[in-house]
Structures are given as C-alpha cells and as structure tokens.
Design a protein around this motif. Sequence first.
Motif, PDB file in Angstrom:
ATOM      1  N   VAL A 100     -23.460  25.707 -28.460  1.00  0.00           N
ATOM      2  CA  VAL A 100     -25.250  25.478 -28.801  1.00  0.00           C
ATOM      3  C   VAL A 100     -25.021  24.366 -30.326  1.00  0.00           C
ATOM      4  CG1 VAL A 100     -26.844  26.432 -29.305  1.00  0.00           C
ATOM      5  CG2 VAL A 100     -26.094  27.095 -27.520  1.00  0.00           C
ATOM      6  N   ARG A 101     -25.133  22.910 -29.687  1.00  0.00           N
ATOM      7  CA  ARG A 101     -25.164  22.478 -31.155  1.00  0.00           C
ATOM      8  C   ARG A 101     -26.509  22.831 -32.071  1.00  0.00           C
ATOM      9  NH1 ARG A 101     -25.963  17.982 -27.562  1.00  0.00           N
ATOM     10  NH2 ARG A 101     -27.936  17.218 -28.684  1.00  0.00           N
ATOM     11  N   ARG A 102     -25.720  23.044 -33.180  1.00  0.00           N
ATOM     12  CA  ARG A 102     -26.415  22.722 -34.560  1.00  0.00           C
ATOM     13  C   ARG A 102     -28.344  23.048 -34.262  1.00  0.00           C
ATOM     14  NH1 ARG A 102     -25.416  24.380 -39.362  1.00  0.00           N
ATOM     15  NH2 ARG A 102     -23.457  24.726 -39.599  1.00  0.00           N
ATOM     16  N   ASP A 103     -27.864  21.541 -33.895  1.00  0.00           N
ATOM     17  CA  ASP A 103     -29.650  20.177 -34.127  1.00  0.00           C
ATOM     18  C   ASP A 103     -30.009  21.617 -32.947  1.00  0.00           C
ATOM     19  OD1 ASP A 103     -28.365  19.518 -31.888  1.00  0.00           O
ATOM     20  OD2 ASP A 103     -29.240  17.663 -32.167  1.00  0.00           O
ATOM     21  N   GLN A 104     -30.041  22.330 -31.666  1.00  0.00           N
ATOM     22  CA  GLN A 104     -30.455  22.722 -30.872  1.00  0.00           C
ATOM     23  C   GLN A 104     -30.046  24.262 -31.222  1.00  0.00           C
ATOM     24  OE1 GLN A 104     -27.793  21.769 -27.337  1.00  0.00           O
ATOM     25  NE2 GLN A 104     -28.977  20.205 -27.273  1.00  0.00           N
ATOM     26  N   LEU A 105     -30.177  24.866 -31.983  1.00  0.00           N
ATOM     27  CA  LEU A 105     -29.767  26.399 -31.855  1.00  0.00           C
ATOM     28  C   LEU A 105     -31.506  26.623 -32.242  1.00  0.00           C
ATOM     29  CD1 LEU A 105     -28.287  29.059 -32.723  1.00  0.00           C
ATOM     30  CD2 LEU A 105     -27.642  29.072 -34.638  1.00  0.00           C
ATOM     31  N   LEU A 106     -31.715  25.865 -32.903  1.00  0.00           N
ATOM     32  CA  LEU A 106     -33.589  27.024 -33.565  1.00  0.00           C
ATOM     33  C   LEU A 106     -34.806  26.802 -32.615  1.00  0.00           C
ATOM     34  CD1 LEU A 106     -33.842  27.817 -35.884  1.00  0.00           C
ATOM     35  CD2 LEU A 106     -35.307  25.919 -36.529  1.00  0.00           C
ATOM     36  N   GLU A 107     -34.002  25.769 -32.048  1.00  0.00           N
ATOM     37  CA  GLU A 107     -34.962  25.301 -30.984  1.00  0.00           C
ATOM     38  C   GLU A 107     -34.703  26.497 -29.532  1.00  0.00           C
ATOM     39  OE1 GLU A 107     -36.278  22.457 -27.590  1.00  0.00           O
ATOM     40  OE2 GLU A 107     -34.975  21.545 -28.897  1.00  0.00           O
ATOM     41  N   ALA A 108     -33.374  26.986 -29.569  1.00  0.00           N
ATOM     42  CA  ALA A 108     -33.184  27.619 -28.155  1.00  0.00           C
ATOM     43  C   ALA A 108     -33.947  29.496 -28.591  1.00  0.00           C
ATOM     44  CB  ALA A 108     -31.500  27.989 -27.935  1.00  0.00           C
ATOM     45  N   ILE A 109     -33.773  29.396 -30.595  1.00  0.00           N
ATOM     46  CA  ILE A 109     -34.079  30.914 -30.567  1.00  0.00           C
ATOM     47  C   ILE A 109     -35.725  30.774 -30.355  1.00  0.00           C
ATOM     48  CG2 ILE A 109     -34.148  32.920 -33.053  1.00  0.00           C
ATOM     49  CD1 ILE A 109     -31.125  32.271 -30.723  1.00  0.00           C
ATOM     50  N   ALA A 110     -36.144  29.928 -31.099  1.00  0.00           N
ATOM     51  CA  ALA A 110     -37.843  30.305 -30.667  1.00  0.00           C
ATOM     52  C   ALA A 110     -37.812  29.412 -29.804  1.00  0.00           C
ATOM     53  CB  ALA A 110     -38.886  28.414 -31.108  1.00  0.00           C
ATOM     54  N   LYS A 111     -37.728  29.555 -28.319  1.00  0.00           N
ATOM     55  CA  LYS A 111     -37.848  29.769 -26.916  1.00  0.00           C
ATOM     56  C   LYS A 111     -37.565  31.353 -26.677  1.00  0.00           C
ATOM     57  CE  LYS A 111     -36.234  25.611 -25.497  1.00  0.00           C
ATOM     58  NZ  LYS A 111     -35.799  24.195 -24.208  1.00  0.00           N
ATOM     59  N   LEU A 112     -36.868  32.143 -27.387  1.00  0.00           N
ATOM     60  CA  LEU A 112     -36.453  33.301 -26.662  1.00  0.00           C
ATOM     61  C   LEU A 112     -37.588  34.661 -27.373  1.00  0.00           C
ATOM     62  CD1 LEU A 112     -33.061  34.195 -27.702  1.00  0.00           C
ATOM     63  CD2 LEU A 112     -33.959  33.265 -25.113  1.00  0.00           C
ATOM     64  N   PRO A 113     -38.343  35.728 -26.491  1.00  0.00           N
ATOM     65  CA  PRO A 113     -38.991  36.437 -27.068  1.00  0.00           C
ATOM     66  C   PRO A 113     -38.603  37.218 -27.724  1.00  0.00           C
ATOM     67  CG  PRO A 113     -38.161  37.638 -25.098  1.00  0.00           C
ATOM     68  CD  PRO A 113     -37.812  35.715 -25.147  1.00  0.00           C
ATOM     69  N   PRO A 114     -39.363  37.803 -29.339  1.00  0.00           N
ATOM     70  CA  PRO A 114     -38.770  38.648 -30.079  1.00  0.00           C
ATOM     71  C   PRO A 114     -37.773  39.698 -30.160  1.00  0.00           C
ATOM     72  CG  PRO A 114     -40.768  38.737 -30.378  1.00  0.00           C
ATOM     73  CD  PRO A 114     -40.433  37.749 -29.011  1.00  0.00           C
ATOM     74  N   CYS A 115     -36.348  39.824 -30.366  1.00  0.00           N
ATOM     75  CA  CYS A 115     -35.309  40.525 -30.167  1.00  0.00           C
ATOM     76  C   CYS A 115     -35.026  40.193 -30.825  1.00  0.00           C
ATOM     77  CB  CYS A 115     -33.801  39.688 -29.127  1.00  0.00           C
ATOM     78  SG  CYS A 115     -33.626  38.789 -28.954  1.00  0.00           S
ATOM     79  N   THR A 116     -33.458  41.428 -31.247  1.00  0.00           N
ATOM     80  CA  THR A 116     -32.802  41.678 -32.082  1.00  0.00           C
ATOM     81  C   THR A 116     -31.298  40.815 -32.106  1.00  0.00           C
ATOM     82  OG1 THR A 116     -33.288  44.027 -31.903  1.00  0.00           O
ATOM     83  CG2 THR A 116     -31.109  43.669 -33.258  1.00  0.00           C
ATOM     84  N   ILE A 117     -30.855  40.459 -33.532  1.00  0.00           N
ATOM     85  CA  ILE A 117     -30.176  39.534 -33.589  1.00  0.00           C
ATOM     86  C   ILE A 117     -28.992  39.476 -34.182  1.00  0.00           C
ATOM     87  CG2 ILE A 117     -29.768  36.864 -33.931  1.00  0.00           C
ATOM     88  CD1 ILE A 117     -32.712  36.349 -32.675  1.00  0.00           C
ATOM     89  N   GLY A 118     -27.392  40.170 -34.366  1.00  0.00           N
ATOM     90  CA  GLY A 118     -26.031  40.313 -34.695  1.00  0.00           C
ATOM     91  C   GLY A 118     -25.644  38.882 -34.988  1.00  0.00           C
ATOM     92  N   MET A 119     -25.056  38.619 -36.524  1.00  0.00           N
ATOM     93  CA  MET A 119     -24.391  37.721 -36.786  1.00  0.00           C
ATOM     94  C   MET A 119     -23.818  38.028 -37.939  1.00  0.00           C
ATOM     95  SD  MET A 119     -26.736  34.245 -37.451  1.00  0.00           S
ATOM     96  CE  MET A 119     -28.059  35.499 -38.470  1.00  0.00           C
ATOM     97  N   GLU A 120     -22.291  37.927 -37.939  1.00  0.00           N
ATOM     98  CA  GLU A 120     -21.668  37.936 -38.755  1.00  0.00           C
ATOM     99  C   GLU A 120     -21.812  37.840 -40.005  1.00  0.00           C
ATOM    100  OE1 GLU A 120     -16.908  38.552 -36.695  1.00  0.00           O
ATOM    101  OE2 GLU A 120     -17.605  37.079 -37.400  1.00  0.00           O
TER     102      GLU A 120
END
Length: 134
Positions: A33-53
């Motif tokens: 997923v390219r940097r410019d597409q990440l925010l759009e991809a997350i915005a389309k998802l229903p609310p969930c729990t996201i994990g990152m380092e």
Amino acid sequence: MTIVFLGIDLAKNVFALHGVDQSGRAALVRPLVRRDQLLEAIAKLPPCTIGMEACSGAHHWARLFERFGHTVRLMAPKFVAPYRMSGRRGKNDAADAAAICEALQRPAMRFVPVKTELAQCRLAVHTVREGWMR
C-alpha cells in the motif's frame, strides 16, 4: 468482511496491512500500500483496533487513524519480534504486519500511549538539547 484487528507495518513509501476477522482468519492482506493510499484505505474500513510498532511516525499515523473512529495501539518492536515467523517466509513487510496483528491480540501485551503533537515537539526539543550538551 468485518475486520476486528489490523496490523500495519510502517515504512517510508510502501506499507503492509494484515487484518483479521472475528474468527481470527485473515480477511485483509495487502502487502503493498503506497503512502498516498494508506489514509484512504484506512478511512474505508469500519472502526477496528489498529496495531503498529511504536516510532515517531506511528504516533502521527495513530492520530490520523483515530479521527476515523479506530482504536490505535502502539507496541514496542521488542514485544512484536517473538511473533514473527522464521525460516523461508521470515522477515519481510507482510510477515511483520501479520506479527503485529498477532501481538495486538495478546491479552498481556503492553502498549505505548499515543503522543500528542505537542508532546512529540517537546521530545524533539529535549533530544536536540541533549545532543548539544554532549
């Protein structure tokens, strides 16, 4: 496709997403997923729990993802490392995203609180000041 947990492996230009549903099966696997597409991809998802380092960039992304109603959990990389697969399919972005997603689901996992923009600015000032003192 209801994603409950989503692991994101952060990088400079290309990110990896790994999401699982209620039963624990992979429901979303997007290794590129390219940097410019990440925010759009997350915005389309229903609310969930996201994990990152946890890193400085993760705090920025966490603040953005929380605007869409997601719950964001940051983990120290040393706590995610035991969940990475070893062997042939070992260390790559997709495997890291899957390991983050797996670690996110553990009940005893310790999380790093998301810093505000002001807190990050203060930390940067202290870091620079510490460099000058040496």
